[in-house]
Write an enzyme that holds these catalytic residues in place. Structure first.
Site, PDB file in Angstrom:
ATOM      1  N   SER A  51       0.875  -1.376  -0.056  1.00  0.00           N
ATOM      2  CA  SER A  51      -0.005  -0.129   0.006  1.00  0.00           C
ATOM      3  C   SER A  51       0.828   1.123   0.138  1.00  0.00           C
ATOM      4  O   SER A  51       0.496   2.294   0.096  1.00  0.00           O
ATOM      5  CB  SER A  51      -1.009   0.080   1.264  1.00  0.00           C
ATOM      6  OG  SER A  51      -0.045   0.114   2.464  1.00  0.00           O
TER       7      SER A  51
ATOM      8  N   ASN B 151      -1.897  -2.248  13.217  1.00  0.00           N
ATOM      9  CA  ASN B 151      -3.456  -2.197  13.346  1.00  0.00           C
ATOM     10  C   ASN B 151      -3.719  -1.050  13.860  1.00  0.00           C
ATOM     11  O   ASN B 151      -4.577  -0.256  13.460  1.00  0.00           O
ATOM     12  CB  ASN B 151      -4.155  -3.409  13.708  1.00  0.00           C
ATOM     13  CG  ASN B 151      -3.845  -4.743  12.560  1.00  0.00           C
ATOM     14  OD1 ASN B 151      -3.449  -4.384  11.578  1.00  0.00           O
ATOM     15  ND2 ASN B 151      -4.535  -5.641  13.344  1.00  0.00           N
TER      16      ASN B 151
ATOM     17  N   THR C  15     -39.138  27.704  -9.928  1.00  0.00           N
ATOM     18  CA  THR C  15     -39.528  26.404  -9.526  1.00  0.00           C
ATOM     19  C   THR C  15     -39.627  25.803 -10.827  1.00  0.00           C
ATOM     20  O   THR C  15     -40.356  26.269 -11.768  1.00  0.00           O
ATOM     21  CB  THR C  15     -40.605  26.389  -8.577  1.00  0.00           C
ATOM     22  OG1 THR C  15     -41.842  26.714  -9.332  1.00  0.00           O
ATOM     23  CG2 THR C  15     -40.511  27.218  -7.434  1.00  0.00           C
ATOM     24  N   HIS C  16     -39.298  24.459 -10.869  1.00  0.00           N
ATOM     25  CA  HIS C  16     -39.113  23.711 -12.168  1.00  0.00           C
ATOM     26  C   HIS C  16     -38.607  24.268 -13.280  1.00  0.00           C
ATOM     27  O   HIS C  16     -38.955  24.150 -14.540  1.00  0.00           O
ATOM     28  CB  HIS C  16     -40.838  23.364 -12.633  1.00  0.00           C
ATOM     29  CG  HIS C  16     -41.709  22.862 -11.307  1.00  0.00           C
ATOM     30  ND1 HIS C  16     -41.896  21.782 -11.212  1.00  0.00           N
ATOM     31  CD2 HIS C  16     -42.589  23.835 -10.538  1.00  0.00           C
ATOM     32  CE1 HIS C  16     -42.830  21.546 -10.241  1.00  0.00           C
ATOM     33  NE2 HIS C  16     -43.008  22.767  -9.575  1.00  0.00           N
TER      34      HIS C  16
ATOM     35  N   SER D  18     -12.753  27.184 -26.039  1.00  0.00           N
ATOM     36  CA  SER D  18     -12.992  26.119 -27.089  1.00  0.00           C
ATOM     37  C   SER D  18     -11.760  25.900 -28.140  1.00  0.00           C
ATOM     38  O   SER D  18     -11.204  27.054 -28.671  1.00  0.00           O
ATOM     39  CB  SER D  18     -14.295  26.166 -27.609  1.00  0.00           C
ATOM     40  OG  SER D  18     -14.035  25.333 -28.941  1.00  0.00           O
TER      41      SER D  18
ATOM     42  N   LYS E 233     -16.134  31.030 -27.984  1.00  0.00           N
ATOM     43  CA  LYS E 233     -16.683  30.221 -26.688  1.00  0.00           C
ATOM     44  C   LYS E 233     -15.913  30.659 -25.550  1.00  0.00           C
ATOM     45  O   LYS E 233     -14.648  30.964 -25.331  1.00  0.00           O
ATOM     46  CB  LYS E 233     -16.380  28.685 -26.988  1.00  0.00           C
ATOM     47  CG  LYS E 233     -17.366  28.288 -27.962  1.00  0.00           C
ATOM     48  CD  LYS E 233     -18.881  28.089 -27.365  1.00  0.00           C
ATOM     49  CE  LYS E 233     -19.255  27.277 -26.250  1.00  0.00           C
ATOM     50  NZ  LYS E 233     -19.244  25.736 -26.568  1.00  0.00           N
TER      51      LYS E 233
ATOM     52  N   ASN F 189     -16.018  28.981 -21.807  1.00  0.00           N
ATOM     53  CA  ASN F 189     -17.098  27.829 -21.139  1.00  0.00           C
ATOM     54  C   ASN F 189     -16.844  27.971 -19.588  1.00  0.00           C
ATOM     55  O   ASN F 189     -15.529  28.443 -19.013  1.00  0.00           O
ATOM     56  CB  ASN F 189     -16.485  26.696 -21.648  1.00  0.00           C
ATOM     57  CG  ASN F 189     -16.846  26.459 -23.095  1.00  0.00           C
ATOM     58  OD1 ASN F 189     -17.800  26.883 -23.690  1.00  0.00           O
ATOM     59  ND2 ASN F 189     -15.659  25.786 -23.823  1.00  0.00           N
TER      60      ASN F 189
ATOM     61  N   GLU G 204     -18.854  23.591 -14.305  1.00  0.00           N
ATOM     62  CA  GLU G 204     -19.233  22.361 -14.790  1.00  0.00           C
ATOM     63  C   GLU G 204     -18.447  21.242 -13.887  1.00  0.00           C
ATOM     64  O   GLU G 204     -19.092  20.243 -13.503  1.00  0.00           O
ATOM     65  CB  GLU G 204     -18.858  22.056 -16.214  1.00  0.00           C
ATOM     66  CG  GLU G 204     -19.947  23.101 -17.110  1.00  0.00           C
ATOM     67  CD  GLU G 204     -19.230  23.359 -18.668  1.00  0.00           C
ATOM     68  OE1 GLU G 204     -19.573  22.441 -19.378  1.00  0.00           O
ATOM     69  OE2 GLU G 204     -18.264  23.739 -18.784  1.00  0.00           O
TER      70      GLU G 204
ATOM     71  N   TYR H 115      -9.398  -6.233  12.676  1.00  0.00           N
ATOM     72  CA  TYR H 115      -8.868  -5.619  11.353  1.00  0.00           C
ATOM     73  C   TYR H 115      -9.081  -6.748  10.389  1.00  0.00           C
ATOM     74  O   TYR H 115      -8.823  -7.745  10.475  1.00  0.00           O
ATOM     75  CB  TYR H 115      -7.294  -5.268  11.696  1.00  0.00           C
ATOM     76  CG  TYR H 115      -6.709  -4.864  10.455  1.00  0.00           C
ATOM     77  CD1 TYR H 115      -6.679  -3.596   9.960  1.00  0.00           C
ATOM     78  CD2 TYR H 115      -5.970  -5.647   9.638  1.00  0.00           C
ATOM     79  CE1 TYR H 115      -6.070  -2.976   8.911  1.00  0.00           C
ATOM     80  CE2 TYR H 115      -5.413  -5.372   8.556  1.00  0.00           C
ATOM     81  CZ  TYR H 115      -5.302  -4.090   8.285  1.00  0.00           C
ATOM     82  OH  TYR H 115      -4.752  -3.582   6.795  1.00  0.00           O
TER      83      TYR H 115
ATOM     84  N   GLN I 226      -7.268  -1.714   4.123  1.00  0.00           N
ATOM     85  CA  GLN I 226      -6.211  -1.138   3.493  1.00  0.00           C
ATOM     86  C   GLN I 226      -6.614  -0.059   2.575  1.00  0.00           C
ATOM     87  O   GLN I 226      -5.983   1.004   2.364  1.00  0.00           O
ATOM     88  CB  GLN I 226      -5.125  -1.964   2.935  1.00  0.00           C
ATOM     89  CG  GLN I 226      -3.761  -1.632   2.308  1.00  0.00           C
ATOM     90  CD  GLN I 226      -2.991  -2.185   2.266  1.00  0.00           C
ATOM     91  OE1 GLN I 226      -2.200  -2.789   3.418  1.00  0.00           O
ATOM     92  NE2 GLN I 226      -2.645  -2.934   0.829  1.00  0.00           N
TER      93      GLN I 226
HETATM   94  N1  ARG Z   1      -0.613  -1.448   5.177  1.00  0.00           N
HETATM   95  C1  ARG Z   1      -1.789  -1.811   6.202  1.00  0.00           C
HETATM   96  C2  ARG Z   1      -3.054  -0.870   6.014  1.00  0.00           C
HETATM   97  O1  ARG Z   1      -3.123   0.176   5.315  1.00  0.00           O
HETATM   98  C3  ARG Z   1      -1.215  -1.796   7.507  1.00  0.00           C
HETATM   99  C4  ARG Z   1      -1.569  -2.607   8.610  1.00  0.00           C
HETATM  100  C5  ARG Z   1      -1.432  -3.747   8.135  1.00  0.00           C
HETATM  101  N2  ARG Z   1      -1.464  -4.865   9.257  1.00  0.00           N
HETATM  102  C6  ARG Z   1      -1.711  -6.338   9.024  1.00  0.00           C
HETATM  103  N3  ARG Z   1      -1.950  -7.108  10.102  1.00  0.00           N
HETATM  104  N4  ARG Z   1      -1.147  -6.845   8.175  1.00  0.00           N
HETATM  105  O2  ARG Z   1      -4.022  -1.225   6.796  1.00  0.00           O
END
Ligand code: ARG
Length: 461
Positions: A27, A114, A159-160, A281, A287, A289, A294, A321, A326
């Site tokens: 991650s 965790n 309205t509408h 544009s 144009k 815009n 938007e 957990y 993650q």
């Molecule tokens: N990268 C993990 C997360 O974002 C960290 C926690 C990982 N915990 C574990 N028991 N593997 O949640």
């Protein structure tokens, strides 16, 4: 010695992780932006461990110095991530251990990733909420400033999407300021949800060491500590509360955007956007815009999807957990980044917009907008409202057929509507807005009171 140098959990494993698994499991690309919070949390944890006699004071000092060095390396972009750094927590601890040796290896005593990851995330979220509270105020202030300048600008209220009754432009703009006021309350609620420290909850069951949870909570600026270790590491409610705020704000900004798109069209011609907040544009030279408006209209979809994504991610998870969690940051970061793009751009767009008072005023006088005022007048003359409504409806039909305004109704028009000999009252847009002299109405005094009221609320934001 582990076969997997650099892995926090290598001891139990014989073989190395497959590349495909590593790619899925990591991650780091997402959570590395929380490095400041991770280091902050770890410094607080190490200090507490020493204060409680859980690790030697010298080790805590070595950890602290080491973590400061890691921060410097991160800040300067010198930090070298290693292949085994699966997330920011691993990366920081791995580097700390390279710097501080066994002292670094003591940092994770009484802690799990965790409780660490949710602590970091809440710290990050709280910081971001504080910044966004300021951006929200800036947008609300831009709306209120424009409202102050346009207390006497009249515009058709719809309205509408059919012209209904004239309103003061200030009143129309303030409607959005009140939406933001409610968003601000939702943001405050999300901040409160993120206000309890989960640190010390361990993997799920708490810590077997006498950790002082209050001490780390105080040091990290949390208002208190979470009461249940399983809930602490398994819950993402604070994120959901933030995402609910973001999704609702997204809807409000979308409606504001849609209003400006339509107001800036040639068909309405009510507002001219500053060149700085519009684009051209590539093909059509004439144009200009309303892209900012938007994009605000469109981003609501993304913000709603982020909320829905997190709710879907957490639904059905058994305690405590689970690795699914993650992915929470994917939704959180996307929403926070989206809000950070939207608020300043819309603030600028609103603050620099030029409202075409003449076009708005002319539109407010057209389209039988004072029909209700005429019916109200008849009621004050003693007519039952339903009969008055019907007669004015018939008068509108007669005038519309001849293409004249109500104020220009002829004796024959009046007769056709059963209103023979009626002396028409003043049927201007101004008379109409002034007639709504109730709290929340369009009379000048009421709108001025409303501006004071929103500014008073905003002072307490
Ligand atoms: N990268 C993990 C997360 O974002 C960290 C926690 C990982 N915990 C574990 N028991 N593997 O949640």
């Amino acid at each position: 010695m582990s076969d997997q140098p650099g892995r926090l959990w290598g001891g139990r494993f014989e073989g190395s992780p497959a590349e495909a698994f590593d790619a899925l499991n990591a991650s780091l690309p997402v959570d590395q932006r929380m490095w400041r919070e991770d280091i902050r949390g770890s410094r607080a944890h190490a200090r507490m461990l020493a204060a409680q006699g859980i690790i030697p004071v010298e080790d805590a000092q070595a950890i602290d110095a080491g973590l400061q060095q890691v921060a410097t390396e991160m800040e300067s972009g010198q930090f070298a991530f290693a292949p085994g750094d699966e997330d920011i927590h691993t990366a920081v601890e791995r580097r700390l251990t390279e710097i501080a040796g066994d002292a670094g290896r003591r940092l994770h005593t009484g802690r799990s990733r965790n409780d660490q990851v949710i602590t970091d995330t809440l710290l990050w979220l709280r910081g971001r909420c504080e910044e966004q509270a300021r951006s929200l105020t800036a947008l609300a202030q831009a709306l209120v400033d424009q409202a102050r300048s346009h207390v006497d600008t009249l515009v058709p209220g719809y309205t509408h999407l059919q012209r209904a009754q004239p309103v003061r432009l200030a009143h129309h703009l303030l409607a959005y300021a009140w939406m933001l006021h409610r968003d601000r309350r939702r943001l405050a609620f999300a901040m409160e949800s993120a206000g309890e420290s989960p640190l010390g909850s361990g993997a799920l069951a708490g810590s077997g060491f006498p950790v002082d949870r209050q001490m780390t909570a105080d040091e990290l600026g949390f208002a208190g500590i979470t009461p249940n270790s399983m809930d602490s590491v398994g819950s993402r409610d604070a994120l959901a509360d933030y995402l609910a705020f973001a999704a609702q704000l997204g809807v409000h900004l979308s409606r504001l955007g849609a209003e400006f798109v339509w107001w800036s069209s040639e068909e309405a011609g009510f507002v001219v956007l500053d060149d700085a907040y519009a684009s051209g544009s590539s093909m059509l030279p004439q144009k200009k815009n309303p892209d900012a408006a938007e994009l605000a209209r469109g981003k609501a979809a993304r913000l709603a999807a982020d909320l829905s994504g997190l709710l879907g991610l957490t639904a059905g998870l058994p305690l405590a957990y689970n690795k699914d969690l993650q992915d929470d940051k994917h939704f959180l970061f996307d929403a926070a980044d989206t809000i950070d793009l939207l608020l300043p751009a819309l603030t600028g767009m609103v603050a620099t917009a030029t409202f075409r008072e003449d076009v708005m005023a002319a539109a407010a006088e057209q389209g039988f907008l004072s029909a209700t005022d005429l019916a109200d007048y008849l009621v004050r003359e003693g007519w039952p409202f339903r009969r008055a409504h019907e007669a004015v409806g018939a008068l509108v039909r007669a005038c519309a057929a001849r293409g004249v305004a109500l104020g220009d109704a002829s004796a024959a028009d009046l007769a056709a509507a059963g209103l023979d000999g009626l002396e028409l009252p003043e049927l201007t847009a101004l008379a109409s807005v002034e007639a709504k002299d109730v709290p929340g109405g369009t009379a000048r005094a009421q709108v001025l009171a409303q501006i004071d009221a929103i500014e008073q609320r905003m002072a307490a934001w």
